[in-house]
Design a protein around this motif. Structure first.
Motif, PDB file in Angstrom:
ATOM      1  N   GLU A 137      67.554  45.443  89.200  1.00 51.14           N
ATOM      2  CA  GLU A 137      67.362  43.896  88.896  1.00 51.14           C
ATOM      3  C   GLU A 137      67.665  42.426  88.283  1.00 51.14           C
ATOM      4  OE1 GLU A 137      63.135  44.399  87.168  1.00 51.14           O
ATOM      5  OE2 GLU A 137      62.351  44.900  89.273  1.00 51.14           O
ATOM      6  N   GLU A 138      68.887  43.392  87.347  1.00 49.72           N
ATOM      7  CA  GLU A 138      69.715  42.350  86.530  1.00 49.72           C
ATOM      8  C   GLU A 138      71.075  42.903  87.882  1.00 49.72           C
ATOM      9  OE1 GLU A 138      71.815  40.571  83.028  1.00 49.72           O
ATOM     10  OE2 GLU A 138      69.961  42.047  82.983  1.00 49.72           O
ATOM     11  N   LEU A 139      71.746  42.258  88.327  1.00 47.84           N
ATOM     12  CA  LEU A 139      73.524  42.604  89.104  1.00 47.84           C
ATOM     13  C   LEU A 139      73.526  41.737  89.159  1.00 47.84           C
ATOM     14  CD1 LEU A 139      75.093  44.401  91.597  1.00 47.84           C
ATOM     15  CD2 LEU A 139      73.465  42.665  92.998  1.00 47.84           C
ATOM     16  N   GLU A 140      75.137  41.976  87.923  1.00 50.38           N
ATOM     17  CA  GLU A 140      76.713  40.945  88.381  1.00 50.38           C
ATOM     18  C   GLU A 140      77.809  41.012  88.858  1.00 50.38           C
ATOM     19  OE1 GLU A 140      79.481  38.874  84.959  1.00 50.38           O
ATOM     20  OE2 GLU A 140      76.863  39.025  84.693  1.00 50.38           O
TER      21      GLU A 140
ATOM     22  N   LEU B 278      81.176  46.333  80.244  1.00 47.26           N
ATOM     23  CA  LEU B 278      79.670  47.006  80.254  1.00 47.26           C
ATOM     24  C   LEU B 278      79.421  47.619  78.581  1.00 47.26           C
ATOM     25  CD1 LEU B 278      77.106  48.198  82.679  1.00 47.26           C
ATOM     26  CD2 LEU B 278      76.512  46.354  81.230  1.00 47.26           C
TER      27      LEU B 278
ATOM     28  N   TYR C   7      77.328  44.813  76.758  1.00 47.82           N
ATOM     29  CA  TYR C   7      75.724  45.630  76.413  1.00 47.82           C
ATOM     30  C   TYR C   7      74.848  44.963  76.086  1.00 47.82           C
ATOM     31  CZ  TYR C   7      75.938  47.428  71.998  1.00 47.82           C
ATOM     32  OH  TYR C   7      75.460  47.803  70.350  1.00 47.82           O
TER      33      TYR C   7
ATOM     34  N   PHE D  76      72.913  42.344  78.302  1.00 51.62           N
ATOM     35  CA  PHE D  76      71.846  42.652  79.586  1.00 51.62           C
ATOM     36  C   PHE D  76      71.298  43.621  79.440  1.00 51.62           C
ATOM     37  CE2 PHE D  76      77.162  41.935  81.285  1.00 51.62           C
ATOM     38  CZ  PHE D  76      76.368  41.395  82.118  1.00 51.62           C
ATOM     39  N   HIS D  77      70.344  43.494  80.189  1.00 52.69           N
ATOM     40  CA  HIS D  77      68.837  44.473  80.436  1.00 52.69           C
ATOM     41  C   HIS D  77      68.614  45.951  80.704  1.00 52.69           C
ATOM     42  CE1 HIS D  77      67.618  39.574  80.479  1.00 52.69           C
ATOM     43  NE2 HIS D  77      67.087  40.465  79.446  1.00 52.69           N
ATOM     44  N   ASP D  78      67.600  46.461  79.999  1.00 57.07           N
ATOM     45  CA  ASP D  78      67.963  48.094  80.759  1.00 57.07           C
ATOM     46  C   ASP D  78      68.219  48.106  82.229  1.00 57.07           C
ATOM     47  OD1 ASP D  78      67.719  51.153  80.435  1.00 57.07           O
ATOM     48  OD2 ASP D  78      64.871  50.192  81.685  1.00 57.07           O
TER      49      ASP D  78
ATOM     50  N   ALA E  34      70.779  46.775  84.319  1.00 57.27           N
ATOM     51  CA  ALA E  34      71.737  45.810  84.637  1.00 57.27           C
ATOM     52  C   ALA E  34      72.832  46.118  85.420  1.00 57.27           C
ATOM     53  CB  ALA E  34      71.694  44.847  84.074  1.00 57.27           C
TER      54      ALA E  34
ATOM     55  N   VAL F 294      76.812  46.143  87.151  1.00 55.25           N
ATOM     56  CA  VAL F 294      77.827  45.000  87.291  1.00 55.25           C
ATOM     57  C   VAL F 294      78.914  46.228  88.284  1.00 55.25           C
ATOM     58  CG1 VAL F 294      80.176  44.506  86.282  1.00 55.25           C
ATOM     59  CG2 VAL F 294      77.531  44.681  85.376  1.00 55.25           C
TER      60      VAL F 294
ATOM     61  N   VAL G 131      76.150  51.546  86.002  1.00 52.27           N
ATOM     62  CA  VAL G 131      74.598  50.751  85.088  1.00 52.27           C
ATOM     63  C   VAL G 131      74.431  51.048  83.865  1.00 52.27           C
ATOM     64  CG1 VAL G 131      72.455  51.842  86.465  1.00 52.27           C
ATOM     65  CG2 VAL G 131      73.868  51.646  87.603  1.00 52.27           C
TER      66      VAL G 131
END
Length: 237
Positions: A4-7, A19, A23, A26-28, A30, A32, A59
């Motif tokens: 849901e969170e993507l970089e 990461l 870390y 970023f959220h759980d 996430a 990259v 992840v």
């Protein structure tokens, strides 16, 4: 959810290292993704060749209840195998964390823990898959890409989404039942328990029967004596 969170980064040393450094930002769940990595990582600090055209991502998990690193490795290796099966690509998991197609390495997983004050605060799972990238001549005997197997380019975003969806399904379904993850993992393992295998021991090559495969080791019976193999690099093809 995963992703849901993507970089997306064009270039980075390693998505796992990125990461681990960042870390807290970023959220759980996430994700990259790197277009290319300059210092991709495998187990024991080995390098992973990761140019443009492959799928290189990590992840981040911030679990409230700690789950062993090996569970994450198994979840993602099984997810890759299941998604590739949909593409009619039959792979095996070479103990403990590599994905092989007809004797050549196609993908790998590296799970790492982040600790503070002797407490695990996050888990980073790195995934590397040869997708549309060219395999250099010096690696062609041991590595292969998905586009080589399928004779066409593969949509990287499709693979990313499908693997993460399957991994999330396994995590939610079996997070309290790691033994069931292990059963799924062993279904794809090669060689399997009971198989004959050769391995290196103190400068010589021995052959025996695999009695048991655990997260950390293979237990091999050679003429009634049990040998413990802890690295894939001790095995002889």
């Amino acid at each position: 959810m995963i992703g849901e969170e993507l970089e997306v980064l064009y270039e980075v040393d390693s998505t796992n290292e990125f990461l681990k450094r960042n870390y807290r930002s970023f959220h759980d769940g996430a994700v990259v993704v790197a277009i290319k990595q300059t210092a991709g990582k495998g187990r024991f600090g080995r390098t992973w060749y990761s140019p443009e055209g492959g799928l290189w991502y990590s992840v981040l998990f911030k679990p409230k209840v700690h789950i062993g690193l090996h569970v994450y490795t198994k979840i993602f290796s099984v997810s890759i195998a299941e998604v590739l099966k949909k593409l009619k690509v039959k792979v095996t998991i070479k103990w403990p964390n590599d994905i092989y197609y007809e004797g050549k390495k196609l993908a790998g997983i590296l799970a790492e823990a982040i600790s503070e004050n002797n407490r695990v605060v996050a888990i980073v799972v790195g995934v590397g898959i040869n997708v549309n990238n060219n395999i250099p001549d010096e690696l062609k005997d041991i590595g292969i890409s998905l586009s080589q197997i399928l004779k066409k380019k593969v949509k990287i975003t499709y693979l990313l989404d499908e693997i993460n969806k399957y991994a999330w399904h396994l995590l939610v379904t079996y997070r309290n039942e790691p033994e069931n993850i292990t059963k799924l993992w062993k279904k794809y393992l090669y060689p399997k328990e009971g198989a004959q295998i050769k391995f290196k021991h103190e400068g010589e090559v021995l052959e025996g029967t695999i009695l048991k495969i655990s997260d950390e080791a293979m237990y091999i019976d050679v003429g009634g004596k049990v040998h413990v193999v802890q690295s894939i690099h001790e095995l002889v093809e």
